[in-house]
Motif scaffolding. Structure first.
Motif, PDB file in Angstrom:
ATOM      1  N   GLY A 179       5.195 -12.829   2.014  1.00  9.34           N
ATOM      2  CA  GLY A 179       4.011 -11.851   1.980  1.00  9.34           C
ATOM      3  C   GLY A 179       2.795 -12.356   1.228  1.00  9.34           C
ATOM      4  O   GLY A 179       1.840 -11.232   1.026  1.00  9.34           O
ATOM      5  N   LYS A 180       2.629 -13.702   0.816  1.00  9.26           N
ATOM      6  CA  LYS A 180       1.507 -13.990   0.241  1.00  9.26           C
ATOM      7  C   LYS A 180       0.160 -13.542   0.810  1.00  9.26           C
ATOM      8  O   LYS A 180      -0.763 -13.101   0.525  1.00  9.26           O
ATOM      9  CB  LYS A 180       1.807 -15.381  -0.499  1.00  9.26           C
ATOM     10  CG  LYS A 180       2.721 -15.528  -1.306  1.00  9.26           C
ATOM     11  CD  LYS A 180       2.635 -17.120  -1.760  1.00  9.26           C
ATOM     12  CE  LYS A 180       3.226 -18.160  -0.809  1.00  9.26           C
ATOM     13  NZ  LYS A 180       2.181 -18.100   0.124  1.00  9.26           N
ATOM     14  N   SER A 181       0.407 -14.222   1.972  1.00 11.55           N
ATOM     15  CA  SER A 181      -0.974 -14.121   3.014  1.00 11.55           C
ATOM     16  C   SER A 181      -1.347 -12.629   3.307  1.00 11.55           C
ATOM     17  O   SER A 181      -2.514 -12.317   3.505  1.00 11.55           O
ATOM     18  CB  SER A 181      -0.955 -14.966   4.184  1.00 11.55           C
ATOM     19  OG  SER A 181      -1.201 -16.519   3.564  1.00 11.55           O
ATOM     20  N   THR A 182      -0.290 -11.796   3.564  1.00 15.80           N
ATOM     21  CA  THR A 182      -0.386 -10.565   3.733  1.00 15.80           C
ATOM     22  C   THR A 182      -1.331  -9.855   2.786  1.00 15.80           C
ATOM     23  O   THR A 182      -2.144  -8.775   2.805  1.00 15.80           O
ATOM     24  CB  THR A 182       0.907  -9.796   4.277  1.00 15.80           C
ATOM     25  OG1 THR A 182       1.570 -10.558   5.217  1.00 15.80           O
ATOM     26  CG2 THR A 182       0.811  -8.450   4.678  1.00 15.80           C
ATOM     27  N   LEU A 183      -0.711 -10.242   1.420  1.00 17.58           N
ATOM     28  CA  LEU A 183      -1.252  -9.433   0.395  1.00 17.58           C
ATOM     29  C   LEU A 183      -2.698  -9.919   0.154  1.00 17.58           C
ATOM     30  O   LEU A 183      -3.670  -8.995  -0.182  1.00 17.58           O
ATOM     31  CB  LEU A 183      -0.524  -9.943  -0.946  1.00 17.58           C
ATOM     32  CG  LEU A 183      -0.992  -9.487  -2.372  1.00 17.58           C
ATOM     33  CD1 LEU A 183      -0.978  -8.037  -2.323  1.00 17.58           C
ATOM     34  CD2 LEU A 183      -0.324  -9.973  -3.458  1.00 17.58           C
TER      35      LEU A 183
END
Length: 337
Positions: free
Chosen positions: A215-219
């Motif tokens: 979920g890094k890019s989602t964050l």
């Protein structure tokens, strides 16, 4: 008579030597008019540098040689620094770095790979499920953060799929700050989690590190709307996330500060870190080294850390000590698991 017998020394005309006609100085240009900026992206030999409210594209000057330039570096540029389309500046100086986040390809490789420079905080992003969390990976990131002089922050995503209490109990003794995001229907993030993370990131330069699919890019997309960092699902066969971010990029936050999204990693080698310093980064175990014999490797029968853990009666002390020892074995090449 030979062809040249009629010539004498006065007949010879010397050519001036080009090598000695212009004396050269070892002094490099001072570039006192250079413009300062921060590297926010790197792409095939071109560097995106943020200067006040504009972004300048630059190349590395020949005088820098093989000097490595990474996201987060403070640099000085000359040439066309207007940021106009098709303009190109030259980076002539890389300023001294405050912090350096590094990793190696594996634990037997002592060649360090600089990920980001001048960051204040390492945000270790891990999902509580899909993919399953790996405490060993988190331990390695914590060691790398402490070695770099950065403060760590744990971000646990997908808390709607698993209770975070068990995972967090492993790090209670270290007093590492954490944020739990409870998404809906398997989602990685929720509004409350994003808001809390934003408070931790405001006014600082923070690096996001974690496995692919956590979920890094989602964050990043939630923190900086309009960024459109690529996201992807977890592979159902391997249980691992697919790589969606191909390069590190620094993005400016609305409340001040920067967030650096990095490509997902499957391993975090510590070959560049001296094993003798590992225990210093386990603050709950470090005091126990006073019970160890001189020259203790902390992975031997006479090690005093076993007695230290036993006398503290910490329910997770044994797990923490085993995590330390796995790191030591892996760094020395004795354990690849």
């Amino acid at each position: 008579m030979g062809r040249y017998d009629h010539l004498d020394e006065s007949s010879v005309r010397e050519r001036p030597s080009r090598r000695n006609t212009r004396p050269r100085s070892k002094d490099r240009p001072a570039h006192e008019d250079a413009v300062d900026g921060m590297v926010v992206g790197v792409d095939r030999g071109r560097y995106s540098v943020r200067v006040q409210e504009r972004t300048v594209v630059a190349m590395r000057a020949r005088e820098l040689g093989r000097t490595r330039i990474v996201v987060g570096d403070r640099v000085a540029m000359v040439g066309n620094t207007t940021g106009a389309p098709d303009s190109l500046a030259r980076i002539v100086r890389v300023e001294e770095r405050r912090t350096v986040l590094r990793r190696s390809a594996d634990d037997s490789d002592t060649v360090e790979r600089v990920i980001v420079a001048n960051a204040d905080q390492l945000v270790v992003v891990t999902a509580l499920a899909d993919p399953e969390p790996r405490t060993r990976m988190v331990d390695r990131c914590l060691v790398a953060a402490y070695d770099a002089g950065m403060e760590p922050l744990l971000l646990l995503t997908k808390a709607d799929l698993a209770d975070p209490a068990g995972f967090l109990s492993h790090y209670a003794a270290l007093d590492v700050p954490h944020v739990v995001s409870r998404g809906g229907s398997g989602g990685a993030l929720d509004a409350a989690g994003v808001e809390e993370v934003g408070r931790h990131l405001a006014g600082r330069t923070s690096v996001l590190v974690g496995h692919s699919g956590v979920g890094k890019s989602t964050l990043v997309n939630a923190l900086v709307p309009g960024t459109d960092r690529a996201t992807g699902p977890v592979n159902e066969v391997t249980g691992r996330g697919r790589h969606t971010s191909s390069s590190a990029v620094a993005l400016e936050l609305a409340d001040g500060g920067w967030v650096v999204d990095t490509p997902g990693v499957r391993s975090f080698g510590l070959g560049h870190v001296d094993p003798a310093t590992f225990v210093q980064h386990f603050e709950d175990l470090a005091p126990g080294t006073a019970l160890c014999p001189r020259g203790c490797s902390h992975d031997e029968p006479a090690c005093g850390l076993d007695a230290w853990v036993a006398q503290r009666d910490d329910p997770h002390g044994a797990d923490r000590l085993e995590s330390l020892r796995r790191l030591l074995r892996s760094r020395s090449g004795e354990d690849r698991g």
